[in-house]
Design an enzyme around this catalytic site. Sequence first.
Site, PDB file in Angstrom:
ATOM      1  N   VAL A   1       6.492  42.838  40.516  1.00  0.00           N
ATOM      2  CA  VAL A   1       6.527  44.291  40.619  1.00  0.00           C
ATOM      3  C   VAL A   1       5.215  44.837  40.077  1.00  0.00           C
ATOM      4  O   VAL A   1       4.516  44.159  39.319  1.00  0.00           O
ATOM      5  CB  VAL A   1       7.726  44.906  39.848  1.00  0.00           C
ATOM      6  CG1 VAL A   1       9.027  44.578  40.550  1.00  0.00           C
ATOM      7  CG2 VAL A   1       7.746  44.430  38.406  1.00  0.00           C
ATOM      8  N   SER A   2       4.892  46.066  40.459  1.00  0.00           N
ATOM      9  CA  SER A   2       3.566  46.603  40.157  1.00  0.00           C
ATOM     10  C   SER A   2       3.416  47.161  38.754  1.00  0.00           C
ATOM     11  O   SER A   2       2.332  47.192  38.204  1.00  0.00           O
ATOM     12  CB  SER A   2       3.200  47.691  41.172  1.00  0.00           C
ATOM     13  OG  SER A   2       3.173  47.146  42.474  1.00  0.00           O
ATOM     14  N   THR A   3       4.498  47.644  38.160  1.00  0.00           N
ATOM     15  CA  THR A   3       4.387  48.244  36.838  1.00  0.00           C
ATOM     16  C   THR A   3       5.494  47.733  35.933  1.00  0.00           C
ATOM     17  O   THR A   3       6.494  47.174  36.381  1.00  0.00           O
ATOM     18  CB  THR A   3       4.505  49.776  36.909  1.00  0.00           C
ATOM     19  OG1 THR A   3       5.826  50.124  37.337  1.00  0.00           O
ATOM     20  CG2 THR A   3       3.493  50.366  37.876  1.00  0.00           C
TER      21      THR A   3
END
Length: 204
Positions: A9-11
């Site tokens: 996931v990105s964050t």
Amino acid sequence: MTKIGYARVSTLEQNLDMQLDALKGEGCKQVFTDKVSGVKSSKPNFTKLMEYLRPGDTIVVWKLDRLGRSTVQLIELIEDLKKKGVNLKSLSESIDTTSATGNLFFQFMCILAEHERNIIRERTSAGLQAARARGRRGGRPKGLNERYQLIAPEVREVYEKNTRSTEEIRKMFSIKSQPTLYKILEFAGADVKGFAKKRKGLTK
């Protein structure tokens, strides 16, 4: 054959649960995870995954974009997997390179990789010719590694949109310094000086 999952996931705020459930449902006994943007070159646990893989293993992901957000990144990865004898399965896109259809996918990506290289060569040649026409001496910027050469067209595209500062572009593509960014742009044939005049409000 061992199925090994990879989830990203990105964050830090995003949740991995959906991807993890899908990977476990596919029979992955081990799953590597990262919480980092797809455009960043440094993904610590993905690096560990690549070191862990053995010929005949299969990487399973929820979607191909978990492996990288750019075509260049994906092409590089698929070529590396082919050399290692490792298969790839994407659950959302129904891609499975252990099948005959999947092997065709591998071949297609190799063709796409060569096409990407040809585009880079053409853009570089056009850039050098344009530079010579303006009286500048061309050539490959010294110290520009292969990764920078491969991402050069994408860096140029973002730069010429004039919507991000040079600092933001460096962070997006993990470029270590401002001089290196300009070397990459020159390699891609960008008119750095011309665009720089238009970017005074954005450049940091």
